[in-house]
Every structure is written in C-alpha cells, then in structure tokens.
Design an enzyme around this catalytic site. Structure first.
Site, PDB file in Angstrom:
ATOM      1  N   THR A 113      -3.140   0.113  -4.006  1.00  0.00           N
ATOM      2  CA  THR A 113      -3.511   1.378  -3.371  1.00  0.00           C
ATOM      3  C   THR A 113      -4.874   1.870  -3.819  1.00  0.00           C
ATOM      4  OG1 THR A 113      -2.844   3.719  -3.198  1.00  0.00           O
ATOM      5  CG2 THR A 113      -2.223   2.571  -5.205  1.00  0.00           C
ATOM      6  N   GLY A 114      -5.444   2.747  -3.019  1.00  0.00           N
ATOM      7  CA  GLY A 114      -6.680   3.399  -3.425  1.00  0.00           C
ATOM      8  C   GLY A 114      -6.451   4.496  -4.436  1.00  0.00           C
TER       9      GLY A 114
ATOM     10  N   LYS B 148      -9.206  -4.591  -2.918  1.00  0.00           N
ATOM     11  CA  LYS B 148      -7.835  -4.904  -3.324  1.00  0.00           C
ATOM     12  C   LYS B 148      -7.633  -6.394  -3.604  1.00  0.00           C
ATOM     13  CE  LYS B 148      -5.513  -0.968  -1.135  1.00  0.00           C
ATOM     14  NZ  LYS B 148      -4.436  -0.543  -0.204  1.00  0.00           N
TER      15      LYS B 148
ATOM     16  N   ASP C 262      -1.990  -0.532   5.922  1.00  0.00           N
ATOM     17  CA  ASP C 262      -2.287   0.123   7.199  1.00  0.00           C
ATOM     18  C   ASP C 262      -3.761   0.433   7.408  1.00  0.00           C
ATOM     19  OD1 ASP C 262      -2.464   3.577   6.892  1.00  0.00           O
ATOM     20  OD2 ASP C 262      -2.113   2.287   5.179  1.00  0.00           O
TER      21      ASP C 262
ATOM     22  N   ASN D 283      -9.088  -0.696   4.118  1.00  0.00           N
ATOM     23  CA  ASN D 283      -9.197  -1.167   2.735  1.00  0.00           C
ATOM     24  C   ASN D 283      -8.133  -2.198   2.372  1.00  0.00           C
ATOM     25  OD1 ASN D 283      -7.162   0.834   2.810  1.00  0.00           O
ATOM     26  ND2 ASN D 283      -7.464   1.356   0.659  1.00  0.00           N
TER      27      ASN D 283
ATOM     28  N   ASP E 107       0.873  -1.166   0.000  1.00  0.00           N
ATOM     29  CA  ASP E 107       0.000   0.000   0.000  1.00  0.00           C
ATOM     30  C   ASP E 107       0.916   1.224   0.000  1.00  0.00           C
ATOM     31  OD1 ASP E 107      -2.346   1.673   0.517  1.00  0.00           O
ATOM     32  OD2 ASP E 107      -1.526   1.836   2.551  1.00  0.00           O
ATOM     33  N   LEU E 108       0.396   2.367  -0.402  1.00  0.00           N
ATOM     34  CA  LEU E 108       1.233   3.567  -0.453  1.00  0.00           C
ATOM     35  C   LEU E 108       1.028   4.472   0.765  1.00  0.00           C
ATOM     36  CD1 LEU E 108       1.233   4.480  -4.262  1.00  0.00           C
ATOM     37  CD2 LEU E 108       2.830   3.078  -2.951  1.00  0.00           C
ATOM     38  N   ASP E 109      -0.063   5.216   0.808  1.00  0.00           N
ATOM     39  CA  ASP E 109      -0.270   6.178   1.893  1.00  0.00           C
ATOM     40  C   ASP E 109      -0.368   5.473   3.247  1.00  0.00           C
ATOM     41  OD1 ASP E 109      -0.683   8.800   0.369  1.00  0.00           O
ATOM     42  OD2 ASP E 109      -2.053   7.432  -0.650  1.00  0.00           O
TER      43      ASP E 109
END
Length: 282
Positions: free
Chosen positions: A45-46, A207, A230, A233, A11-13
C-alpha cells in the site's frame, strides 16, 4: 491444472478496504480461513505502516507489509522496519519549497511517524479523518501529528528518514501542474494513487521495488504470488508476479496491466468472490 498460489498480497484503499475504510466481514472470514489452510497474506500500500495497523486488527498479515509504495518494509510481528529507501535531503529541499509555495496540505512519512501540515485556520478534512483512524500504540506515542503549514519551513528533515511525501489537494487539476515542477527535481518518482493525492518517493521506489525487498527478506516466490489492486501505483507490482487482479472499480491503467479483473468492486466483496471462484473453494 489448478494454479499454484501460496501468497496473497492486497492493496488497501479501494481494494481490501470498502469505501467505509474497513475490510468487509465476508472477505475477512474467508481470508482467515485461507490462512488456516496455509496461504500467506500481506499488504502492499501507499499508506505508512502507522496507517496500516488498524487493518491488522481485522487480518493479521503473515508476512511483513510493503508500505509507503515500496519505500518501507515493516514487520508487525517484530515491530521493526526490515528495509527502507528514503528520499535524499537534496531532493527534499526543493520538494518542500514547492509545497510551501502551493499552500496545499501534505504529509511527511518517516520510518517512525507521520507529520501532517495544513493551512492555519483551514482544517484539512482528509488529514483529520486519517489521523482519527490510528490505533495504539501510535496514539499514545503521538505518531501522527497535524501541524500548521507555516511550521513546515522549520521541519528538521535532515534528521528524519523520509520515505514518502504525500500531497493532498481538492483541486485535481493542480496535480498535472505540480508534476511539471517535480520533473525538474532529481532522484525522485511520483504517482497519483488516489484522485486527491500525489505520492512522492525516491526514484527507484514503487511497489515492485518493495516486493523485491520482501523477497530478499522472506524468500517469497513471485511465481506463486497473486496481487490485488485498483490504482496506477499497482501497475509495477502487477507485472512482477505470476497473477494480478484489478478490482472492478480499478483505474483503466490497472486493468490494462492485470491478469484478471474482478467481477465485483471493493464495496461488494470483490476479493471474496474472485478467490472463491479462482481457488474453487466452497
């Protein structure tokens, strides 16, 4: 017996990215070394693929990325979408009507662009900050626009492949009220990926759904895959792979569904410290 992991999905953020919205140098160096050793890296990621491109300047993914919470699989190597699940027009109509009534800022993600909408005369700081992070060729191609909220009523959604609608609000309390209205709309799903945001997608999309599409495109083996995340999602994809790691800063739900929890958070090289220990690499 040493665990077998070939694929690392981030995931990114709140995970790969620090609170400064960039991956930390020590983590970048370490992941590049893992790539040299044969590990395959990608992102889930979203974010729209347009908003992932700046991260690829630090770490080039070996596999197509899972974007828009699983609605779009994008291959940066070939600059093309490999799989897409869009919101149906009959679902978009009532969503748009609701958002216009709320007068909150929001984004429409498509397979080509991001369209942001904000109240006239009241700039949305989060929208503006996000737009400032895009890189070429998306700047030249004007792939992220910010428009007056009043223009949303004229948006020709029937001609667009809409993968996600992102509501942005500074009033966290409004989200629970909004979801009650969304529950009355058919064939959609929603998740709050960040405290100020609500992601709205097709009912099948998450995801893990995106991971399944990635498996079909690349032959990726989920039993040899580790996912880091984190947020709420990330829960579905955590349960779709052999190993999952919730960041120290992760939500309670993410931690409850993870195989492991990192000792350090995203702002203190949590990924680096976890993998160094897990893989026993000096």
């Amino acid at each position: 017996m040493k665990p077998k992991v070939q694929n690392l999905i981030f995931d990114l953020d709140g995970t790969l990215l620090s609170w400064g919205h960039e991956p930390l140098p020590q983590t970048v160096t370490f992941l590049k070394e893992l790539q040299k050793q044969g590990f395959k890296i990608t992102f889930a990621t979203g974010r729209s693929h347009i908003l992932i491109r700046n991260t690829t300047q630090f770490i080039q993914p070996d596999l197509p990325v899972i974007s828009s919470n699983g609605a779009l699989i994008y291959d940066f190597a070939r600059e093309k979408a490999l799989h897409m699940t869009q919101l149906a027009p009959q679902s978009v109509v009532p969503i748009m009507r609701l958002l216009l009534q709320l007068e909150e800022s929001f984004c429409i993600y498509t397979d080509k662009k991001v369209f942001g909408f904000e109240k006239p005369g009241i700039p949305c700081k989060r929208l503006r900050t996000t737009q400032s992070k895009i890189v070429e060729p998306d700047i030249t191609q004007n792939n992220f626009t910010i428009n007056p909220l009043t223009d949303a009523s004229k948006f020709d959604f029937a001609t667009q492949n809409i993968t996600k609608i992102l509501l942005i609000t500074e009033d966290r309390g409004r989200i629970s009220k909004i979801t009650k209205h969304l529950d009355a709309i058919e064939n959609i799903s929603y998740v709050s990926s960040m405290t100020f945001a609500l992601d709205i997608m097709h009912k099948d999309v998450n995801k893990a759904y995106g991971l399944k599409a990635l498996e079909q495109q690349t032959g990726l083996d989920p039993q040899m895959t580790m996912v880091f995340g984190d947020g709420d999602n990330d829960v579905e994809i955590f349960n779709a792979v052999k190993y999952s790691v919730a960041m120290a800063n992760g939500s309670d739900l993410a931690k409850q569904n993870a195989t492991f929890i990192s000792e350090f958070d995203n702002d203190h090289d949590g990924i680096y410290h976890f993998l160094q220990c897990f893989l026993k690499i000096e």
